[in-house]
Design an enzyme around this catalytic site. Structure first.
Site, PDB file in Angstrom:
ATOM      1  N   LYS A  79       0.859  -1.199   0.000  1.00 44.99           N
ATOM      2  CA  LYS A  79       0.000   0.000   0.000  1.00 44.99           C
ATOM      3  C   LYS A  79       0.887   1.239   0.000  1.00 44.99           C
ATOM      4  CE  LYS A  79      -3.866   2.093   2.605  1.00 44.99           C
ATOM      5  NZ  LYS A  79      -4.693   2.001   3.837  1.00 44.99           N
ATOM      6  N   SER A 154      -9.705   1.818   2.929  1.00 41.40           N
ATOM      7  CA  SER A 154      -8.880   2.607   2.040  1.00 41.40           C
ATOM      8  C   SER A 154      -7.841   1.795   1.279  1.00 41.40           C
ATOM      9  CB  SER A 154      -8.180   3.701   2.836  1.00 41.40           C
ATOM     10  OG  SER A 154      -7.308   3.123   3.797  1.00 41.40           O
ATOM     11  N   SER A 178      -9.758  -0.517   7.195  1.00 42.61           N
ATOM     12  CA  SER A 178      -9.209  -0.438   5.835  1.00 42.61           C
ATOM     13  C   SER A 178      -8.476  -1.666   5.319  1.00 42.61           C
ATOM     14  CB  SER A 178      -8.288   0.768   5.705  1.00 42.61           C
ATOM     15  OG  SER A 178      -9.059   1.923   5.592  1.00 42.61           O
TER      16      SER A 178
HETATM   17  N1  GLN Z   1     -13.085   4.195   6.334  1.00 40.79           N
HETATM   18  C1  GLN Z   1     -12.528   4.647   7.571  1.00 40.79           C
HETATM   19  C2  GLN Z   1     -12.122   6.080   7.414  1.00 40.79           C
HETATM   20  O1  GLN Z   1     -12.424   6.634   6.426  1.00 40.79           O
HETATM   21  C3  GLN Z   1     -11.352   3.789   7.956  1.00 40.79           C
HETATM   22  C4  GLN Z   1     -10.171   4.056   7.141  1.00 40.79           C
HETATM   23  C5  GLN Z   1      -8.967   3.257   7.551  1.00 40.79           C
HETATM   24  O2  GLN Z   1      -9.062   2.237   8.216  1.00 40.79           O
HETATM   25  N2  GLN Z   1      -7.817   3.760   7.152  1.00 40.79           N
HETATM   26  O3  GLN Z   1     -11.525   6.676   8.262  1.00 40.79           O
END
Ligand code: GLN
Length: 488
Positions: A79, A154, A178
């Protein structure tokens, strides 16, 4: 079966038996990338030169009879939120479009030391803020099960890359879901380890008290193998725990007898798509049919998890993202009038809408007049959630739930409604707030799209959730694969 379709453990066997070389595996994965990347768009940067060099080193080591671990020669996607020396690291943001780190994050370095082959850096929601990868500053990634749908986020690029066989495994980061949510939406295994188990050094910070690195893999065995090499105490991260880690692969046995499984009713309530709920209930039956003792339980404060998260995470983000000011990293607005103008235009032009929304939310929540009312309160709720989990784990070895309340949604469906998007993580966020480990394993489909079963453990209970996940996988025997088509 093509090499790019195989798991880490299958490829490792072949490498040791000298049936294939790391170069052949790498070539196979790159031929797959060439074939499908235009459709899926998992990668922000493809690092073929690095990969070929690493494959050569792995082959030399194997030829020389040296001892190689299970990750040697295995094509891996990272990532783009983890720093990689000499390789562009964007965090999915225009503000870091041209950022080339001078060091490598510990988690990635640990895998380099094991001889992985890095295929590239994957697409993501900008600074890991999002649940669909549509907040990428570059382009959206598509779900290999239906190219008109999101892969989740994400870490959507990392999940899609593994689901589409563009990497054998990948790394993601999970602040509120995420890793687990995109794993669920892409029909693969994804794990968020206990907070502090994997070093965050060199992981660009979103919300430091919640962020954790973990693997995306094709099966649970691979997940255990990768975890074995991610877990290493790191003096560069003050939250890195020091433990004698078990061999997570050795402990994988197919045995659920007497395992106490709790089903928090708050995670099976309204808001969960009834069809998803049904698939998860059937999955829980598989656990019960194989000897697990299943009972409903209640964690009453979980319902406040999302609200607490959307104070705490933006608050930490607003502070962490102050460093992107055009002076030290990445993009700088051209021809500023003065210093203030440079700061303002750099951040206005460099950050996307969601990131700006979080910075504003977080700055507000931390401001002198509101700190106690928002941030202070949210931290208290966090403590209540921790207590709920502690109490539940007096009676249960693991807790289970859907990973995501829905299957993959259409690209564009939720972009205009941030609250709808935030709800995607309703089942995963409480786990981060409490710092616990969670894993998502595929447990069936709804209308041809994958559903994930989330298994939550006690702090440092990775062994237990891996064993339950492995037993489920062995008894469920799911082998559906995405077709890389548009479904309707
Ligand atoms: N979807 C959640 C957010 O927007 C979690 C994102 C994540 O785990 N990086 O913060």
């Amino acid at each position: 079966m093509e090499l790019y379709q195989m798991t880490i453990h299958e490829l490792h066997e072949k490498l040791l038996n000298k049936e294939v070389s790391a170069k052949e595996i790498t070539d196979s994965v790159f031929s797959r990338i060439e074939e499908v990347e235009d459709k899926v768009k998992s990668y922000l940067t493809i690092t073929k030169d690095v990969a070929l060099e690493q494959a050569k080193l792995a082959d030399e080591k194997i030829a020389a009879g040296g001892k190689v671990g299970p990750l040697a020669g295995i094509p891996t996607a990272i990532k783009d939120v983890m720093c990689t020396r000499g390789v562009r690291t964007t965090c999915g943001s225009k503000i870091l479009d041209n950022f080339i780190p001078v060091y490598t994050s510990t988690a990635v370095q640990n895998l380099f030391d094991e001889g992985i082959v890095m295929t590239g850096k994957t697409n993501m929601d900008e600074f890991a803020m999002g649940s669909s990868t549509e907040n990428s500053g570059f382009f959206p990634t598509r779900n290999p099960w239906d190219l008109e749908r999101v892969p989740g986020g994400s870490s959507g690029g990392s999940a899609a890359a593994v689901a589409a066989d563009e990497a054998v495994f990948s790394l993601g980061s999970d602040t509120g879901g995420s890793i687990r949510q995109p794993a669920a939406l892409c029909g693969i295994v994804g794990m968020k380890p206990t907070y502090g188990l994997v070093s965050r050094y060199g992981l660009v910070a979103f919300a430091s008290s919640l962020d954790q690195i973990g693997p995306f893999t094709k099966d649970v065995t691979d997940c255990a193998i990768v975890l074995n090499h991610l877990v290493r105490h790191d003096p560069m991260d003050s939250t890195s725990v020091k433990i004698d880690r078990p061999d997570y692969k050795e402990i994988l046995i197919n045995d659920l007898k007497g395992v106490r499984v709790g089903v928090p009713k708050e995670l099976m309530a309204e808001g969960i798509d009834p069809k998803v709920k049904k698939v998860v209930e059937d999955a829980i039956k598989v656990l019960a049919d194989n000897g697990a003792i299943v009972a409903e339980t209640s964690l009453p404060n979980l319902e406040y998890g999302l609200s607490a998260y959307y104070i705490i995470a933006p608050a930490e983000a607003s502070s962490n993202l102050a460093r992107f000011d055009g002076v030290r990293y990445g993009y700088r607005a051209p021809d500023p009038d003065d210093l203030m103008d440079m700061y303002m235009r750099t951040r206005t032009e460099g950050f996307g809408d969601e990131v700006k929304r979080r910075i504003m939310l977080g700055t507000y929540a931390l401001s002198a007049g509101y700190y106690e009312a928002y941030y202070g309160k949210a931290q208290k709720v966090r403590t209540l959630i921790v207590r709920d989990f502690n109490k539940a784990f007096e009676d249960f070895d693991v807790l289970v739930s859907p990973t995501s309340p829905t299957v993959a949604f259409k690209i564009g469906e939720k972009v205009a409604n941030p609250l709808q998007m935030y709800l995607s993580d309703i089942c995963t966020i409480p786990v981060n707030l409490a710092g616990l480990p969670g894993i998502s394993v595929p447990c069936g489909t709804v209308d041809g799209l994958p559903v994930g079963l989330q298994i939550i453990g006690k702090a440092l209970g990775e062994e237990t959730i891996l064993r339950v996940a492995y037993s489920f996988e062995q008894n469920f025997n799911w082998s559906e694969k995405p077709k890389l088509e548009t479904r309707d």
